[in-house]
Design a protein around this motif. Structure first.
Motif, PDB file in Angstrom:
ATOM      1  N   ASN A 159     -12.238  -2.187   9.600  1.00  0.00           N
ATOM      2  CA  ASN A 159     -12.820  -1.128   8.786  1.00  0.00           C
ATOM      3  C   ASN A 159     -12.158  -1.097   7.409  1.00  0.00           C
ATOM      4  O   ASN A 159     -10.962  -0.842   7.289  1.00  0.00           O
ATOM      5  CB  ASN A 159     -12.604   0.227   9.486  1.00  0.00           C
ATOM      6  CG  ASN A 159     -13.353   1.347   8.779  1.00  0.00           C
ATOM      7  OD1 ASN A 159     -14.570   1.297   8.696  1.00  0.00           O
ATOM      8  ND2 ASN A 159     -12.633   2.334   8.271  1.00  0.00           N
ATOM      9  N   ALA A 160     -12.960  -1.377   6.380  1.00  0.00           N
ATOM     10  CA  ALA A 160     -12.481  -1.292   4.987  1.00  0.00           C
ATOM     11  C   ALA A 160     -11.289  -2.205   4.729  1.00  0.00           C
ATOM     12  O   ALA A 160     -10.367  -1.837   3.996  1.00  0.00           O
ATOM     13  CB  ALA A 160     -12.128   0.162   4.625  1.00  0.00           C
TER      14      ALA A 160
ATOM     15  N   GLY B 278      -6.544  -5.095   9.978  1.00  0.00           N
ATOM     16  CA  GLY B 278      -6.369  -4.288   8.757  1.00  0.00           C
ATOM     17  C   GLY B 278      -6.392  -2.821   9.129  1.00  0.00           C
ATOM     18  O   GLY B 278      -7.112  -2.024   8.546  1.00  0.00           O
TER      19      GLY B 278
ATOM     20  N   TRP C  42       0.839  -1.199   0.000  1.00  0.00           N
ATOM     21  CA  TRP C  42       0.000   0.000   0.000  1.00  0.00           C
ATOM     22  C   TRP C  42       0.869   1.241   0.000  1.00  0.00           C
ATOM     23  O   TRP C  42       1.974   1.248   0.534  1.00  0.00           O
ATOM     24  CB  TRP C  42      -0.894  -0.014   1.236  1.00  0.00           C
ATOM     25  CG  TRP C  42      -2.009  -0.980   1.080  1.00  0.00           C
ATOM     26  CD1 TRP C  42      -1.906  -2.343   1.083  1.00  0.00           C
ATOM     27  CD2 TRP C  42      -3.382  -0.683   0.874  1.00  0.00           C
ATOM     28  NE1 TRP C  42      -3.146  -2.902   0.891  1.00  0.00           N
ATOM     29  CE2 TRP C  42      -4.066  -1.909   0.768  1.00  0.00           C
ATOM     30  CE3 TRP C  42      -4.112   0.510   0.773  1.00  0.00           C
ATOM     31  CZ2 TRP C  42      -5.438  -1.986   0.555  1.00  0.00           C
ATOM     32  CZ3 TRP C  42      -5.472   0.430   0.571  1.00  0.00           C
ATOM     33  CH2 TRP C  42      -6.118  -0.802   0.461  1.00  0.00           C
TER      34      TRP C  42
ATOM     35  N   GLY D 269      -4.353  -0.400   8.780  1.00  0.00           N
ATOM     36  CA  GLY D 269      -3.744   0.613   7.919  1.00  0.00           C
ATOM     37  C   GLY D 269      -2.737   1.444   8.684  1.00  0.00           C
ATOM     38  O   GLY D 269      -1.998   0.938   9.540  1.00  0.00           O
TER      39      GLY D 269
ATOM     40  N   TYR E  80      -3.058   6.877   0.066  1.00  0.00           N
ATOM     41  CA  TYR E  80      -4.288   6.463   0.753  1.00  0.00           C
ATOM     42  C   TYR E  80      -4.774   7.570   1.688  1.00  0.00           C
ATOM     43  O   TYR E  80      -5.975   7.817   1.816  1.00  0.00           O
ATOM     44  CB  TYR E  80      -4.047   5.164   1.532  1.00  0.00           C
ATOM     45  CG  TYR E  80      -5.312   4.639   2.162  1.00  0.00           C
ATOM     46  CD1 TYR E  80      -6.280   4.017   1.378  1.00  0.00           C
ATOM     47  CD2 TYR E  80      -5.559   4.797   3.524  1.00  0.00           C
ATOM     48  CE1 TYR E  80      -7.456   3.567   1.932  1.00  0.00           C
ATOM     49  CE2 TYR E  80      -6.738   4.344   4.083  1.00  0.00           C
ATOM     50  CZ  TYR E  80      -7.676   3.728   3.292  1.00  0.00           C
ATOM     51  OH  TYR E  80      -8.858   3.288   3.841  1.00  0.00           O
TER      52      TYR E  80
ATOM     53  N   ASP F  43      -0.620 -11.125   8.477  1.00  0.00           N
ATOM     54  CA  ASP F  43      -1.869 -11.368   7.757  1.00  0.00           C
ATOM     55  C   ASP F  43      -2.944 -11.576   8.827  1.00  0.00           C
ATOM     56  O   ASP F  43      -2.745 -12.357   9.770  1.00  0.00           O
ATOM     57  CB  ASP F  43      -1.731 -12.618   6.883  1.00  0.00           C
ATOM     58  CG  ASP F  43      -2.966 -12.814   6.021  1.00  0.00           C
ATOM     59  OD1 ASP F  43      -4.071 -12.988   6.585  1.00  0.00           O
ATOM     60  OD2 ASP F  43      -2.835 -12.774   4.797  1.00  0.00           O
ATOM     61  N   LEU F  44      -4.029 -10.867   8.689  1.00  0.00           N
ATOM     62  CA  LEU F  44      -5.029 -10.915   9.767  1.00  0.00           C
ATOM     63  C   LEU F  44      -5.571 -12.330   9.970  1.00  0.00           C
ATOM     64  O   LEU F  44      -5.944 -12.701  11.086  1.00  0.00           O
ATOM     65  CB  LEU F  44      -6.142  -9.883   9.526  1.00  0.00           C
ATOM     66  CG  LEU F  44      -7.086 -10.018   8.324  1.00  0.00           C
ATOM     67  CD1 LEU F  44      -8.304 -10.859   8.666  1.00  0.00           C
ATOM     68  CD2 LEU F  44      -7.537  -8.638   7.852  1.00  0.00           C
TER      69      LEU F  44
ATOM     70  N   ASP G 153      -1.851  -5.339  10.641  1.00  0.00           N
ATOM     71  CA  ASP G 153      -1.891  -5.064   9.205  1.00  0.00           C
ATOM     72  C   ASP G 153      -0.749  -5.799   8.520  1.00  0.00           C
ATOM     73  O   ASP G 153       0.327  -5.972   9.100  1.00  0.00           O
ATOM     74  CB  ASP G 153      -1.785  -3.559   8.925  1.00  0.00           C
ATOM     75  CG  ASP G 153      -2.400  -3.194   7.580  1.00  0.00           C
ATOM     76  OD1 ASP G 153      -3.543  -2.685   7.565  1.00  0.00           O
ATOM     77  OD2 ASP G 153      -1.753  -3.429   6.536  1.00  0.00           O
ATOM     78  N   SER G 154      -0.999  -6.203   7.259  1.00  0.00           N
ATOM     79  CA  SER G 154       0.022  -6.968   6.537  1.00  0.00           C
ATOM     80  C   SER G 154       0.935  -6.075   5.703  1.00  0.00           C
ATOM     81  O   SER G 154       1.902  -6.569   5.132  1.00  0.00           O
ATOM     82  CB  SER G 154      -0.657  -8.000   5.628  1.00  0.00           C
ATOM     83  OG  SER G 154      -1.569  -7.357   4.767  1.00  0.00           O
ATOM     84  N   SER G 155       0.634  -4.782   5.615  1.00  0.00           N
ATOM     85  CA  SER G 155       1.440  -3.900   4.766  1.00  0.00           C
ATOM     86  C   SER G 155       2.582  -3.265   5.564  1.00  0.00           C
ATOM     87  O   SER G 155       2.334  -2.523   6.519  1.00  0.00           O
ATOM     88  CB  SER G 155       0.554  -2.791   4.190  1.00  0.00           C
ATOM     89  OG  SER G 155       1.331  -1.661   3.858  1.00  0.00           O
TER      90      SER G 155
HETATM   91  C1  SAM Z   1      -8.438   0.317   2.729  1.00  0.00           C
HETATM   92  S1  SAM Z   1      -7.195   0.076   3.946  1.00  0.00           S
HETATM   93  C2  SAM Z   1      -8.081   0.434   5.442  1.00  0.00           C
HETATM   94  C3  SAM Z   1      -7.180   0.833   6.559  1.00  0.00           C
HETATM   95  C4  SAM Z   1      -7.894   1.284   7.845  1.00  0.00           C
HETATM   96  N1  SAM Z   1      -8.662   0.203   8.453  1.00  0.00           N
HETATM   97  C5  SAM Z   1      -8.787   2.472   7.566  1.00  0.00           C
HETATM   98  O1  SAM Z   1      -9.992   2.347   7.729  1.00  0.00           O
HETATM   99  O2  SAM Z   1      -8.260   3.530   7.162  1.00  0.00           O
HETATM  100  C6  SAM Z   1      -7.106  -1.691   3.961  1.00  0.00           C
HETATM  101  C7  SAM Z   1      -5.988  -2.219   4.838  1.00  0.00           C
HETATM  102  O3  SAM Z   1      -6.174  -3.619   4.974  1.00  0.00           O
HETATM  103  C8  SAM Z   1      -4.899  -4.223   4.976  1.00  0.00           C
HETATM  104  N2  SAM Z   1      -5.063  -5.629   4.612  1.00  0.00           N
HETATM  105  C9  SAM Z   1      -5.580  -6.134   3.462  1.00  0.00           C
HETATM  106  N3  SAM Z   1      -5.560  -7.478   3.505  1.00  0.00           N
HETATM  107  C10 SAM Z   1      -5.029  -7.826   4.715  1.00  0.00           C
HETATM  108  C11 SAM Z   1      -4.754  -9.068   5.348  1.00  0.00           C
HETATM  109  N4  SAM Z   1      -5.036 -10.230   4.758  1.00  0.00           N
HETATM  110  N5  SAM Z   1      -4.198  -9.047   6.575  1.00  0.00           N
HETATM  111  C12 SAM Z   1      -3.913  -7.861   7.198  1.00  0.00           C
HETATM  112  N6  SAM Z   1      -4.143  -6.664   6.640  1.00  0.00           N
HETATM  113  C13 SAM Z   1      -4.699  -6.639   5.417  1.00  0.00           C
HETATM  114  C14 SAM Z   1      -4.101  -3.420   3.976  1.00  0.00           C
HETATM  115  O4  SAM Z   1      -2.709  -3.580   4.155  1.00  0.00           O
HETATM  116  C15 SAM Z   1      -4.591  -2.010   4.262  1.00  0.00           C
HETATM  117  O5  SAM Z   1      -3.791  -1.348   5.196  1.00  0.00           O
END
Ligand code: SAM
Length: 258
Positions: free
Chosen positions: A107-108, A39, A4, A41, A9, A88-89, A62-64
């Motif tokens: 969230n998202a 997740g 990401w 972010g 973002y 990874d969640l 978060d995985s990023s």
């Molecule tokens: C759209 S962002 C949302 C971030 C935060 N929750 C927000 O509302 O601003 C999605 C996040 O989910 C994380 N993500 C996606 N797949 C994931 C996984 N399998 N495990 C952990 N994090 C993950 C991404 O790295 C990213 O930071």
């Protein structure tokens, strides 16, 4: 998938924060001890959980790497009020003791996990009795931004990169979580985000939903693709005197483990 881009973002942090606040407004946990954001972010929204529940241990997952770096630099993390784990969640949830969380928020993020309805039983298992699960996912699969993306992906020869399954609706969450014995509040909202600046819808989607496709395009074709996509987005989301309106449907569910 490419990592990401935390800075891109964050450009729409205000508009993206609203659904999080609307979700958390329906979580009436009193004095939870353990709060988890899956997740999370870059963590700014997670840090608001530490403010709201000062007695809680707040954990973001978060995985990023880029997102985690940003979250770990937040004042709440530096002050020890927020712990951020890079994982990874799904793996994190699998290793966590059942019944060990009072509030689980996502969230998202769950829309990036294939078949994430199948993960809900494990998320409910994490909750202590009376614990809350709060989930929000974007539900704009049929919006012009996504339809155009899929069409262009087919033409540019990378359809699999744009293939994101339609997300479940509130009724799906209600059914799955209800069958797990939870008390459930599920709903949907379409926000009308009023954006400013040149090509604002492009700027929005390139920081999130369009990332996998942009990454999958061969060098040399990415700019051509972006130009065509931007032009189509300008047509679909015309700039008005008051700004460019991006309608954005989102799906919410809050479940209480009995
Ligand atoms: C759209 S962002 C949302 C971030 C935060 N929750 C927000 O509302 O601003 C999605 C996040 O989910 C994380 N993500 C996606 N797949 C994931 C996984 N399998 N495990 C952990 N994090 C993950 C991404 O790295 C990213 O930071």
């Amino acid at each position: 998938m490419s990592d990401w881009d935390r800075v891109q973002y964050a450009r729409f942090a205000g508009a993206r924060g609203r659904p999080f606040r609307d979700l958390l407004a329906q979580v009436d946990a009193v004095d939870p001890r353990t709060v988890v954001d899956l997740g999370c972010g870059s963590g700014e929204l997670t840090a608001t959980l530490a403010e709201r529940w000062p007695g809680a241990e707040v954990v973001g997952v978060d995985s990023s790497p880029d997102m985690v770096t940003g979250a770990r630099a937040l004042p709440a993390a530096l002050a020890g009020r927020l712990t951020v784990e890079e994982a990874d969640l799904r793996a994190w949830v699998a290793h966590r003791a059942p019944g060990s969380c009072d509030v689980v928020v996502s969230n998202a993020a769950l829309q990036w996990v294939p078949d994430h309805l199948g993960l809900l039983p494990a998320l409910v298992d994490l909750l202590a009795p009376g614990g809350r699960l709060a989930v929000q996912i974007p539900g704009n699969h049929d919006a012009p931004s996504h339809r155009i993306l899929r069409e262009l992906a087919g033409r540019y020869g990378v359809p699999e990169a744009a293939r994101r399954p339609a997300v479940p609706g509130p009724d799906d969450y209600l059914g799955v979580l209800g069958r797990l014995g939870c008390a459930v509040d599920a709903w949907e909202t379409t926000y009308l985000h009023v954006l400013s600046g040149p090509d604002p819808v492009w700027e929005w989607v390139r920081g999130t939903g369009a990332r996998p496709l942009l990454h999958a395009l061969p060098d040399g074709r990415r700019e051509e693709f972006a130009e065509e996509y931007r032009a189509r987005l300008r047509e679909a989301y015309p700039a008005e005197a008051w700004g460019t309106v991006l309608p954005f449907r989102r799906v919410f569910a809050v479940a209480v483990r009995r």
